[in-house]
Motif scaffolding. Structure first.
Motif, PDB file in Angstrom:
ATOM      1  N   UNK A   1      42.269  76.687  -2.868  1.00 26.52           N
ATOM      2  CA  UNK A   1      43.606  76.110  -2.848  1.00 26.52           C
ATOM      3  C   UNK A   1      44.121  76.075  -1.414  1.00 26.52           C
ATOM      4  N   UNK A   2      44.680  74.930  -1.052  1.00 24.57           N
ATOM      5  CA  UNK A   2      45.127  74.697   0.312  1.00 24.57           C
ATOM      6  C   UNK A   2      46.647  74.539   0.328  1.00 24.57           C
ATOM      7  N   UNK A   3      47.364  75.359   1.075  1.00 27.86           N
ATOM      8  CA  UNK A   3      48.814  75.195   1.143  1.00 27.86           C
ATOM      9  C   UNK A   3      49.185  73.961   1.959  1.00 27.86           C
ATOM     10  N   UNK A   4      50.410  73.510   1.783  1.00 28.96           N
ATOM     11  CA  UNK A   4      50.900  72.400   2.595  1.00 28.96           C
ATOM     12  C   UNK A   4      50.940  72.818   4.064  1.00 28.96           C
ATOM     13  N   UNK A   5      50.726  71.844   4.951  1.00 29.54           N
ATOM     14  CA  UNK A   5      50.895  72.090   6.386  1.00 29.54           C
ATOM     15  C   UNK A   5      51.736  70.959   6.972  1.00 29.54           C
ATOM     16  N   UNK A   6      51.737  70.840   8.280  1.00 30.53           N
ATOM     17  CA  UNK A   6      52.608  69.844   8.905  1.00 30.53           C
ATOM     18  C   UNK A   6      52.140  68.414   8.656  1.00 30.53           C
ATOM     19  N   UNK A   7      50.898  68.238   8.246  1.00 28.66           N
ATOM     20  CA  UNK A   7      50.350  66.897   8.070  1.00 28.66           C
ATOM     21  C   UNK A   7      50.236  66.453   6.617  1.00 28.66           C
ATOM     22  N   UNK A   8      50.094  67.388   5.700  1.00 31.19           N
ATOM     23  CA  UNK A   8      49.814  66.993   4.321  1.00 31.19           C
ATOM     24  C   UNK A   8      50.362  68.028   3.352  1.00 31.19           C
ATOM     25  N   UNK A   9      50.530  67.615   2.110  1.00 30.10           N
ATOM     26  CA  UNK A   9      50.985  68.528   1.071  1.00 30.10           C
ATOM     27  C   UNK A   9      49.856  69.425   0.604  1.00 30.10           C
ATOM     28  N   UNK A  10      50.118  70.253  -0.403  1.00 31.28           N
ATOM     29  CA  UNK A  10      49.081  71.165  -0.894  1.00 31.28           C
ATOM     30  C   UNK A  10      47.904  70.405  -1.499  1.00 31.28           C
ATOM     31  N   UNK A  11      46.749  71.048  -1.432  1.00 34.12           N
ATOM     32  CA  UNK A  11      45.535  70.427  -1.960  1.00 34.12           C
ATOM     33  C   UNK A  11      44.662  71.455  -2.644  1.00 34.12           C
ATOM     34  N   UNK A  12      43.600  70.958  -3.269  1.00 37.02           N
ATOM     35  CA  UNK A  12      42.649  71.849  -3.928  1.00 37.02           C
ATOM     36  C   UNK A  12      41.248  71.263  -3.791  1.00 37.02           C
ATOM     37  N   UNK A  13      40.292  72.143  -3.604  1.00 39.72           N
ATOM     38  CA  UNK A  13      38.866  71.792  -3.612  1.00 39.72           C
ATOM     39  C   UNK A  13      38.238  72.495  -4.816  1.00 39.72           C
ATOM     40  N   UNK A  14      37.482  71.748  -5.602  1.00 43.48           N
ATOM     41  CA  UNK A  14      36.781  72.326  -6.753  1.00 43.48           C
ATOM     42  C   UNK A  14      35.308  71.933  -6.660  1.00 43.48           C
ATOM     43  N   UNK A  15      34.417  72.897  -6.826  1.00 41.73           N
ATOM     44  CA  UNK A  15      32.989  72.610  -6.921  1.00 41.73           C
ATOM     45  C   UNK A  15      32.510  73.033  -8.307  1.00 41.73           C
TER      46      UNK A  15
END
Length: 222
Positions: A203-217
Motif C-alpha cells: 500500500x502506497x500513501x499519497x504524496x505530492x504527485x499522486x493519491x494513494x495506490x496499491x500494488x498486488x501480486x
C-alpha cells in the motif's frame, strides 16, 4: 483460446484518443522528471524486481498497458522474454522509438487473443484503472487463464472510492477518461474471484504527485 467475449468499454475510443494526445507530454515527463520510471521509486522497483524473480524461468511475459515501454524495457534488461501492448498507437510509437530492442504492439486489454496457460507473467501496471467496473473482472479472468500454473500477475492502481472523471492530465493536456478507484480489499477479492491467489500487497500513501495506490501480486495455483 479466443477472448473476444470481453465487453468492449463504451468509452474505449475516447480513452484511446486521450492517451494519444497525452503520449508525447507523458514521455517528456518520464525522461525529465522520472514519473512512471520505477528506477526512481524504490518500493515500486522492488515490486517489479520480485515479480521478475518469480517469473524468470516460466516463459513469456506480457506488459498490458505498457505506455512508452519503460517497465517493459526494464524487464527485458533483467533477461525476461517480455513484450508490451497498449491501447494508444502514439504510446507504442514512442515505446518503439525509445526501446527498439523490445517488442510492442497496439491492442486493448479487452481485445487480446491469449492462449490458455501460455504466459509466465502478466503485468497491469497502473494501466487497468480506466476499465469499467464490470469489465475489469472479465479481463482479470482472461489473465488468469493465460497464465501457466505458477505464473504471476502484478497490478498497481489508484486507491479510493468511486470514479474520477479526468479532463486534463500530464501537464494540462485535455483528456476524457474515467479513473475507477478501488479499495485494496475490493481489488484483492476480484483477483481471487478470477482464480488467482494473492501473494503480496503493497500500500502506497499519497504524496505530492499522486493519491494513494496499491500494488498486488498474485499467482495461478498449480
Amino acid at each position: 483460446m479466443h477472448t473476444h467475449g470481453i465487453d468492449r468499454p463504451a468509452d474505449l475510443d475516447v480513452v484511446r484518443e486521450s492517451y494519444d494526445r497525452v503520449a508525447d507530454n507523458y514521455v517528456h515527463m518520464v525522461v525529465t522528471t522520472g514519473i512512471g520510471d520505477i528506477r526512481c521509486h524504490p518500493w515500486l522497483k522492488a515490486s517489479i524486481d520480485a515479480f521478475a524473480d518469480s517469473v524468470s524461468e516460466l516463459g513469456p511475459v506480457l506488459d498490458v498497458g505498457c505506455g512508452p515501454g519503460t517497465v517493459t524495457a526494464y524487464l527485458a534488461e533483467r533477461g525476461l522474454d517480455v513484450s508490451g501492448v497498449d491501447l494508444s498507437p502514439r504510446m507504442i510509437e514512442n515505446a518503439r522509438r525509445l526501446h527498439p530492442q523490445c517488442r510492442f504492439s497496439v491492442a486493448s486489454a479487452t481485445d487480446l487473443d491469449l492462449d490458455e496457460a501460455s504466459l509466465g507473467g502478466v503485468l497491469g501496471w497502473w494501466s487497468l484503472f480506466n476499465l469499467p467496473r464490470d469489465v475489469l473482472p472479465q479481463v482479470l479472468a482472461m489473465f488468469a487463464r493465460a497464465l501457466k500454473p505458477g505464473g504471476h500477475f502484478i497490478t498497481a492502481t489508484h486507491v479510493g472510492d468511486g470514479d474520477l472523471a479526468r479532463t486534463e492530465a500530464y501537464g494540462g493536456v485535455p483528456v476524457r477518461w474515467t479513473t475507477h478507484k478501488w479499495r485494496p480489499e475490493q481489488l484483492v477479492e476480484l483477483i481471487e474471484q478470477a482464480g488467482l491467489r494473492p501473494v503480496a500487497e503493497l500500500r502506497l500513501p499519497a504524496d505530492e504527485d499522486t493519491g494513494p495506490g496499491v500494488v498486488v501480486m498474485a499467482k495461478r495455483p498449480g
